[in-house]
Motif scaffolding. Structure first.
Motif, PDB file in Angstrom:
ATOM      1  N   THR A  95       0.817  -1.214   0.000  1.00  0.00           N
ATOM      2  CA  THR A  95       0.000   0.000   0.000  1.00  0.00           C
ATOM      3  C   THR A  95       0.847   1.259   0.000  1.00  0.00           C
ATOM      4  OG1 THR A  95      -0.085   0.088   2.417  1.00  0.00           O
ATOM      5  CG2 THR A  95      -1.816  -1.197   1.297  1.00  0.00           C
ATOM      6  N   GLY A  96       2.167   1.112   0.145  1.00  0.00           N
ATOM      7  CA  GLY A  96       3.041   2.270   0.219  1.00  0.00           C
ATOM      8  C   GLY A  96       3.045   2.946   1.580  1.00  0.00           C
ATOM      9  N   PHE A  97       2.548   2.276   2.605  1.00  0.00           N
ATOM     10  CA  PHE A  97       2.426   2.887   3.932  1.00  0.00           C
ATOM     11  C   PHE A  97       3.788   3.118   4.572  1.00  0.00           C
ATOM     12  CE2 PHE A  97       2.065   2.403   8.573  1.00  0.00           C
ATOM     13  CZ  PHE A  97       1.201   3.450   8.854  1.00  0.00           C
ATOM     14  N   ARG A  98       3.977   4.326   5.104  1.00  0.00           N
ATOM     15  CA  ARG A  98       5.194   4.691   5.839  1.00  0.00           C
ATOM     16  C   ARG A  98       4.812   5.636   6.979  1.00  0.00           C
ATOM     17  NH1 ARG A  98       6.411   1.570   2.434  1.00  0.00           N
ATOM     18  NH2 ARG A  98       8.258   1.487   1.085  1.00  0.00           N
ATOM     19  N   ARG A  99       5.316   5.393   8.174  1.00  0.00           N
ATOM     20  CA  ARG A  99       5.149   6.354   9.272  1.00  0.00           C
ATOM     21  C   ARG A  99       6.296   7.360   9.167  1.00  0.00           C
ATOM     22  NH1 ARG A  99       1.728   5.440  14.154  1.00  0.00           N
ATOM     23  NH2 ARG A  99       0.721   3.399  14.003  1.00  0.00           N
ATOM     24  N   SER A 100       6.038   8.461   8.492  1.00  0.00           N
ATOM     25  CA  SER A 100       7.099   9.436   8.243  1.00  0.00           C
ATOM     26  C   SER A 100       6.780  10.813   8.809  1.00  0.00           C
ATOM     27  CB  SER A 100       7.355   9.540   6.733  1.00  0.00           C
ATOM     28  OG  SER A 100       6.154   9.740   6.025  1.00  0.00           O
ATOM     29  N   GLY A 101       5.680  10.944   9.557  1.00  0.00           N
ATOM     30  CA  GLY A 101       5.381  12.200  10.239  1.00  0.00           C
ATOM     31  C   GLY A 101       4.625  13.192   9.377  1.00  0.00           C
ATOM     32  N   ILE A 102       3.835  14.040  10.046  1.00  0.00           N
ATOM     33  CA  ILE A 102       3.081  15.100   9.377  1.00  0.00           C
ATOM     34  C   ILE A 102       3.229  16.391  10.174  1.00  0.00           C
ATOM     35  CG2 ILE A 102       0.772  15.915   8.739  1.00  0.00           C
ATOM     36  CD1 ILE A 102       0.013  13.074   8.053  1.00  0.00           C
ATOM     37  N   LEU A 103       3.365  17.501   9.433  1.00  0.00           N
ATOM     38  CA  LEU A 103       3.498  18.837  10.013  1.00  0.00           C
ATOM     39  C   LEU A 103       2.267  19.688   9.671  1.00  0.00           C
ATOM     40  CD1 LEU A 103       7.125  19.872   8.970  1.00  0.00           C
ATOM     41  CD2 LEU A 103       6.326  19.707  11.328  1.00  0.00           C
ATOM     42  N   TYR A 104       1.702  20.345  10.669  1.00  0.00           N
ATOM     43  CA  TYR A 104       0.762  21.439  10.435  1.00  0.00           C
ATOM     44  C   TYR A 104       1.523  22.730  10.716  1.00  0.00           C
ATOM     45  CZ  TYR A 104      -3.664  18.852   9.962  1.00  0.00           C
ATOM     46  OH  TYR A 104      -4.691  18.061   9.515  1.00  0.00           O
ATOM     47  N   ILE A 105       1.853  23.451   9.672  1.00  0.00           N
ATOM     48  CA  ILE A 105       2.745  24.609   9.780  1.00  0.00           C
ATOM     49  C   ILE A 105       1.982  25.820  10.314  1.00  0.00           C
ATOM     50  CG2 ILE A 105       4.230  26.168   8.471  1.00  0.00           C
ATOM     51  CD1 ILE A 105       4.525  23.729   6.459  1.00  0.00           C
ATOM     52  N   ALA A 106       2.570  26.494  11.296  1.00  0.00           N
ATOM     53  CA  ALA A 106       1.963  27.687  11.899  1.00  0.00           C
ATOM     54  C   ALA A 106       2.592  28.936  11.299  1.00  0.00           C
ATOM     55  CB  ALA A 106       2.162  27.678  13.416  1.00  0.00           C
ATOM     56  N   GLU A 107       1.739  29.764  10.677  1.00  0.00           N
ATOM     57  CA  GLU A 107       2.217  31.003  10.060  1.00  0.00           C
ATOM     58  C   GLU A 107       1.842  32.245  10.869  1.00  0.00           C
ATOM     59  OE1 GLU A 107       1.648  30.665   5.514  1.00  0.00           O
ATOM     60  OE2 GLU A 107       0.270  29.193   6.374  1.00  0.00           O
ATOM     61  N   THR A 108       0.858  32.103  11.754  1.00  0.00           N
ATOM     62  CA  THR A 108       0.362  33.242  12.521  1.00  0.00           C
ATOM     63  C   THR A 108       0.176  32.846  13.985  1.00  0.00           C
ATOM     64  OG1 THR A 108      -1.971  32.702  12.198  1.00  0.00           O
ATOM     65  CG2 THR A 108      -0.909  34.036  10.481  1.00  0.00           C
ATOM     66  N   GLU A 109      -0.035  33.837  14.812  1.00  0.00           N
ATOM     67  CA  GLU A 109      -0.343  33.565  16.213  1.00  0.00           C
ATOM     68  C   GLU A 109      -1.674  32.830  16.335  1.00  0.00           C
ATOM     69  OE1 GLU A 109       1.540  33.981  18.820  1.00  0.00           O
ATOM     70  OE2 GLU A 109       3.188  34.883  17.667  1.00  0.00           O
ATOM     71  N   ARG A 110      -2.592  33.140  15.463  1.00  0.00           N
ATOM     72  CA  ARG A 110      -3.873  32.422  15.486  1.00  0.00           C
ATOM     73  C   ARG A 110      -3.668  30.942  15.212  1.00  0.00           C
ATOM     74  NH1 ARG A 110      -9.064  34.588  12.225  1.00  0.00           N
ATOM     75  NH2 ARG A 110      -8.952  36.071  13.953  1.00  0.00           N
TER      76      ARG A 110
END
Length: 443
Positions: A95-110
């Motif tokens: 299936t191509g599965f890899r545990r390689s991490g995910i980032l939710y990038i923060a651009e603002t204080e909100r």
């Protein structure tokens, strides 16, 4: 460009006269359900009107995540990740599965405040999600020159290959005993003594007492034929893939104007979750009040306009007798025209932040139709008025990652086994039992 290339000949050749359960829909939810039912010894048949994974299951971003999910989905997402870990071994496929991490990038204080709120909500689940600062974010985005305020990061979140996963899971289901018939639209059902007694397909009748509707964007139309009001609409998102490139980040991440995922072939899948189109169709007006809270919460993330679907669905309002072809046979695979401009704009935004992507060659641009519910949480539920029917739809773009967990839960509902998670949050009746609609805040 056309949608992802798929095998239109992958099918069992005969349609059985009877089955213990019939699954309608060959996306990741359907094939996962078939896998778990077959493993439990259920005589299961899956009917797919087009090709396996032909619609959103092969057109999504390929993210497998717990981070950022609605609080009601978190337990199911956790269980799904556990299944993904051993899925390739289980099915004897890739299936191509890899545990390689995910980032939710923060651009603002909100952004930082929204992320802190979600972490507080999720802390009871013991996740490895954490907030990181500017330097740690940069370290996880090699090749990036743009400096961000930070990110929310989950090392255990993962990625997989949408065009590989569904065929691989389907092959595993077949090995376990499932029968899978493609190019076979289910037109409707028959009932006896108030219960389901058969499905009527274009290739014949199958006697059964259990039906799983995993029809994705088509589920609303099928339910309409059963006089079931399923509040569901569709939104279009455009995605592209690049050729192989070196020096960029691994895993996946998203900012306000782009999202990326490293692919097994060395390229990237690029999209923008903030650019989606809802084509005005008759259901837009039928469900106007149901979706009002969601529209207010989404802001500009979903635009409204006209498309080919607007005109096509005008001719799909009336029911068609079961002995005649209908919309399910006229439209084997939904292949909406992509918004190439928005896809290329997302790639440009990604390249501005990660300059190594400036050398990436676009190899394919496509679009998919995402099935959405008023609260952006799926329906995984029996239906009280149609005994024997289980509906699994409205995954709101989350279905690929949750798919194996959802398939397990659906199989539990069919067989009466102890559910893998509490199914109450996914009940169909929440839209009509007076429960206040819960819209998750942004992350």
């Amino acid at each position: 460009m056309p949608g992802p290339t798929l095998d239109l000949t992958d099918t069992d050749q005969t349609l059985p006269k009877t089955a213990g359960a019939v699954v309608i829909g060959g996306g990741i939810i359907g094939v996962s359900t078939a896998l778990f039912l077959a493993e439990r010894g259920v005589d299961v048949v899956l009917c797919e009107k087009g090709a396996l994974g032909g619609e959103q299951s092969s057109r999504n971003w390929g993210w497998v995540r717990v981070m950022g999910r609605d609080r009601r989905e978190i337990p199911l997402a956790i269980e799904a990740l556990k299944i993904w870990d051993t899925l390739d071994t289980r099915i004897g496929g890739n299936t191509g599965f890899r545990r390689s991490g995910i980032l939710y990038i923060a651009e603002t204080e909100r952004d930082l405040a929204n992320q802190a709120r979600w972490l507080k909500l999720a802390e009871a689940h013991g996740l490895d999600t954490r907030t990181i600062g500017t330097d740690d974010t940069a370290a996880l985005m090699p090749g990036a020159t743009q400096r961000y305020k930070g990110a929310m990061y989950t090392p255990s979140d993962a990625r997989a290959e949408p065009q590989k996963a569904v065929p691989a899971i389907a092959a595993g289901a077949r090995k376990a005993g499932a029968r899978i018939v493609t190019g076979c639209a289910v037109r409707g059902i028959e009932k006896s003594a108030g219960r389901i007694s058969a499905v009527i397909t274009e290739k014949g009748r199958i006697e059964t007492s259990s039906i799983v509707l995993a029809g994705g964007a088509w589920s609303r139309l099928f339910c309409k034929g059963l006089d079931i009001r399923l509040p569901q609409l569709k939104v279009r998102n455009t995605v592209l893939r690049t050729g192989p490139i070196t020096g960029g980040p691994d895993g996946a991440g998203a900012a306000s104007t782009y999202a990326y995922r490293k692919r097994l072939d060395g390229g990237y899948t690029i999209a923008n979750g903030g650019i989606n189109l809802h084509a005005l169709v008759p259901d837009s007006f039928a469900f106007f009040r149901d979706f009002q809270p969601a529209r207010k919460a989404e802001g500009e993330a979903v635009q409204v306009g006209l498309s080919a679907r607007s005109w096509q669905e005008l001719f799909e309002i009336s029911a068609v007798p079961l002995d005649r072809p209908g919309a399910f046979e006229r439209h084997r695979i939904l292949d909406p025209k992509p918004d190439a401009k928005s896809g290329l704009k997302a790639l440009q935004a990604a390249a501005d932040a990660i300059p190594v992507l400036r050398n990436a060659q676009v190899q394919h641009i496509w679009a998919g139709l995402i099935d959405v519910t008023p609260d952006a949480v799926p329906v995984i539920s029996k239906h009280d008025d149609v005994p024997g029917l289980i509906i699994a739809t409205g995954f709101c773009g989350h279905g690929f990652g949750i798919g194996p967990g959802a398939g397990h839960l659906v199989a539990d509902l069919v067989t009466g086994d102890t559910p893998i998670v509490d199914p109450v949050p996914f009940r169909f009746s929440r839209f009509s039992d007076g429960t206040p609609l819960e819209i998750a805040p942004p992350v």
